[in-house]
Write a protein that holds these residues in place. Sequence first.
Motif, PDB file in Angstrom:
ATOM      1  N   ALA A  35       0.832  -1.206   0.000  1.00 41.26           N
ATOM      2  CA  ALA A  35       0.000   0.000   0.000  1.00 41.26           C
ATOM      3  C   ALA A  35       0.869   1.260   0.000  1.00 41.26           C
ATOM      4  CB  ALA A  35      -0.932   0.006   1.199  1.00 41.26           C
ATOM      5  N   THR A  39       0.767   4.135  -2.893  1.00 38.55           N
ATOM      6  CA  THR A  39       0.369   5.523  -2.630  1.00 38.55           C
ATOM      7  C   THR A  39       1.469   6.517  -2.962  1.00 38.55           C
ATOM      8  OG1 THR A  39       1.018   5.323  -0.308  1.00 38.55           O
ATOM      9  CG2 THR A  39      -1.303   4.923  -0.835  1.00 38.55           C
ATOM     10  N   SER A  40       2.717   6.071  -2.995  1.00 43.66           N
ATOM     11  CA  SER A  40       3.805   6.995  -3.297  1.00 43.66           C
ATOM     12  C   SER A  40       4.093   7.112  -4.795  1.00 43.66           C
ATOM     13  CB  SER A  40       5.087   6.557  -2.566  1.00 43.66           C
ATOM     14  OG  SER A  40       5.533   5.306  -3.060  1.00 43.66           O
ATOM     15  N   LYS A  43      -0.010   7.999 -11.008  1.00 38.07           N
ATOM     16  CA  LYS A  43      -1.028   7.140 -11.613  1.00 38.07           C
ATOM     17  C   LYS A  43      -0.460   6.230 -12.707  1.00 38.07           C
ATOM     18  CE  LYS A  43      -5.562   7.342 -13.840  1.00 38.07           C
ATOM     19  NZ  LYS A  43      -6.228   6.323 -13.109  1.00 38.07           N
ATOM     20  N   ARG A  46       1.573   3.470 -11.036  1.00 44.45           N
ATOM     21  CA  ARG A  46       0.662   2.574 -10.311  1.00 44.45           C
ATOM     22  C   ARG A  46      -0.025   1.601 -11.271  1.00 44.45           C
ATOM     23  NH1 ARG A  46      -1.145   6.686  -7.167  1.00 44.45           N
ATOM     24  NH2 ARG A  46      -2.912   7.053  -8.509  1.00 44.45           N
ATOM     25  N   GLU A  77      -8.041  -0.606  -4.234  1.00 44.12           N
ATOM     26  CA  GLU A  77      -7.249   0.277  -5.103  1.00 44.12           C
ATOM     27  C   GLU A  77      -5.766  -0.084  -5.132  1.00 44.12           C
ATOM     28  OE1 GLU A  77      -7.890   2.962  -1.376  1.00 44.12           O
ATOM     29  OE2 GLU A  77      -9.099   1.555  -2.508  1.00 44.12           O
ATOM     30  N   TYR A  78      -5.319  -0.923  -4.210  1.00 39.44           N
ATOM     31  CA  TYR A  78      -3.914  -1.330  -4.181  1.00 39.44           C
ATOM     32  C   TYR A  78      -3.658  -2.638  -4.922  1.00 39.44           C
ATOM     33  CZ  TYR A  78      -3.899   2.034  -0.340  1.00 39.44           C
ATOM     34  OH  TYR A  78      -4.053   3.144   0.434  1.00 39.44           O
TER      35      TYR A  78
END
Length: 145
Positions: A35, A39-40, A43, A46, A77-78
């Motif tokens: 996670a 988050t780091s 888009k 990711r 979302e992860y």
Amino acid sequence: MYQRQNALFEKTQRVSTDYREISARPIFLFIDELAALMTSADKTKRTSFQDLLTRLVVLGREAGIYLVLSMQSARAEYVPTIVRDSISLRVQLGRINSENSRFLFPELSEMPFVPIGGNGSGILSIAGDPDYAGIEPVLTPTILD
């Protein structure tokens, strides 16, 4: 690369095989704090990383590549759904809440009883093992210094 593929084909004479049939060793890929990694990243990174995880899960098992993912909060979302659905061992320890439990164990209709024990208590699911079918509460030993 072509030479390696040709050598593998010579060992089995089959188009499809399993890593064990050719005496290859399994590879375990550990990703801690997934996670935080997600988050780091922006888009584009990711999305690219999630695509790579999906390919590894879909194609990796036959090649002997296994993912070990850990995170403090299991959220959709992860980890793509296809990756989550391919996880054969799921363990949720620590703070048990309905959001994390719903993501990790979508087959749960209600929250199971979790033993009261503080550290090391949680939920465990092992897919494909008749001795541990379903979702079970777990209590692991905690070592205090």
